[in-house]
Design an enzyme around this catalytic site. Sequence first.
Site, PDB file in Angstrom:
ATOM      1  NE  ARG A 163     -30.912  -1.289 -38.155  1.00 48.01           N
ATOM      2  CZ  ARG A 163     -30.122  -2.004 -37.357  1.00 48.01           C
ATOM      3  NH1 ARG A 163     -30.482  -2.238 -36.120  1.00 48.01           N
ATOM      4  NH2 ARG A 163     -28.973  -2.467 -37.790  1.00 48.01           N
ATOM      5  CG  PHE A 172     -17.650  -3.665 -16.771  1.00 52.68           C
ATOM      6  CD1 PHE A 172     -17.932  -4.746 -17.604  1.00 52.68           C
ATOM      7  CD2 PHE A 172     -18.661  -2.753 -16.513  1.00 52.68           C
ATOM      8  CE1 PHE A 172     -19.194  -4.908 -18.153  1.00 52.68           C
ATOM      9  CE2 PHE A 172     -19.925  -2.911 -17.054  1.00 52.68           C
ATOM     10  CZ  PHE A 172     -20.192  -3.989 -17.880  1.00 52.68           C
ATOM     11  CE1 TYR A 182     -33.764   4.797 -31.057  1.00 51.38           C
ATOM     12  CE2 TYR A 182     -31.445   5.279 -31.463  1.00 51.38           C
ATOM     13  CZ  TYR A 182     -32.505   4.389 -31.469  1.00 51.38           C
ATOM     14  OH  TYR A 182     -32.310   3.096 -31.868  1.00 51.38           O
ATOM     15  NE  ARG A 238     -19.040   0.209 -35.225  1.00 50.95           N
ATOM     16  CZ  ARG A 238     -19.185  -0.420 -34.060  1.00 50.95           C
ATOM     17  NH1 ARG A 238     -18.166  -0.561 -33.233  1.00 50.95           N
ATOM     18  NH2 ARG A 238     -20.372  -0.926 -33.718  1.00 50.95           N
TER      19      ARG A 238
END
Length: 413
Positions: free
Chosen positions: A225, A285, A168, A212
């Site tokens: 969920r 980044f 997933y 988290r």
Amino acid sequence: MGSLGALMKHPDDFYPLLKLKMAARNAEKQIPSEPHWGFCFSMLHKVSRSFALVIQQLDTELRHAVCIFYLVLRALDTVEDDTSVAADVKVPILIDFYRHIYDPDWHFSCGTKEYKVLMDQFHHVSAAFLELEKGYQEAIEDITLRMGAGMAKFICKEVETVDDYDEYCHYVAGLVGLGLSKLFHAYGSEDLAPESLSNSMGLFLQKTNIIRDYLEDINEIPKSRMFWPRQIWSKYVKKLEDLKDEENSVKAVQCLNDMVTNALLHVDDCLKYMSALRDPAIFRFCAIPQIMAIGTLALCYNNIKVFRGVVKMRRGLTAKVIDRTKSMTDVYGAFYDFSCILKAKVDKNDPNAQKTVSRLDSILKTCRDSGVLNKRKSYIIENQSNYTPFVVVLLFIIFAIFLVNLNPNWPNN
């Protein structure tokens, strides 16, 4: 008073916070004037301020491609996340989403707040996508196709095993890592990274978010969920939602620590990926979110507050990470410090203590073997401040005046 209290404890946060605020203002000023591009970058600031800041590290051409990549996948994620949309409606949209990005007339109303605006006005994203170079378009299309199919698969499938969990996370985040590697390669500044390393970059961030966001996800209306794998949580409680009950606090923390230990598996791959990057802007980044992730895991580990409310790094430390992450020396240093913090929190009576310590020792060894730890000054494990309370209050007042002058509506934002 919360901000003042944080500055009194961490007065060194003042200057990085000031720079972060100025960077945010500059980023807003750089929003393109063309309507479709203006919409895309304005929307980026609304759906993820932190990403909107990090993306500013990139050159204009690559920044545009990454912005559209992010918004396309955010739209795809909005369809998946909307629990009010029936599965028989949602699944075909997810599967065909890679086609919709080529259709300037397509939109689908779902989500809430800024996400609903993104979906209702998705034609702006499509218009911008169609202006990208073909190499960028092909990379975005490929990842969107694969991610949509993977999301559709898990609409009707529970996350039962750890293998399901990894699968997933691959679909919703590992593919993001693969896609970004394709974009960096199309830009011409990086070699195409091995898929296993790109995948780990995404999995580490996604697993951190899943850990988290337990409480937010389990309390989702109209339907929870559930992303924590049954193979892990069933060792501690009968139902995943039982972890938030106060009588299960000990078991909840043990389960949380098990989840964090699982996420640590990906750190060595992430360090290998970042150490191979050549472009300084692309490096920053990629590196800033990874440091934020290990910092968040250090904060969440052994912390019952994960099951009671929101747990996140203080804004001043986030500002320091953004300001001071410039090289692999900084990355190794941050991972070393946060791993030390996490290791100090391990309870020897925790059922996974030995496994957790083993994985942390592996990370610490990698950081030590880099040979650069003595070349940096830690901003994470701080020494006692030499600032007096008066100086701290004065700094806070200056900071507040500066913010108000930047934006009169700041207290309400």
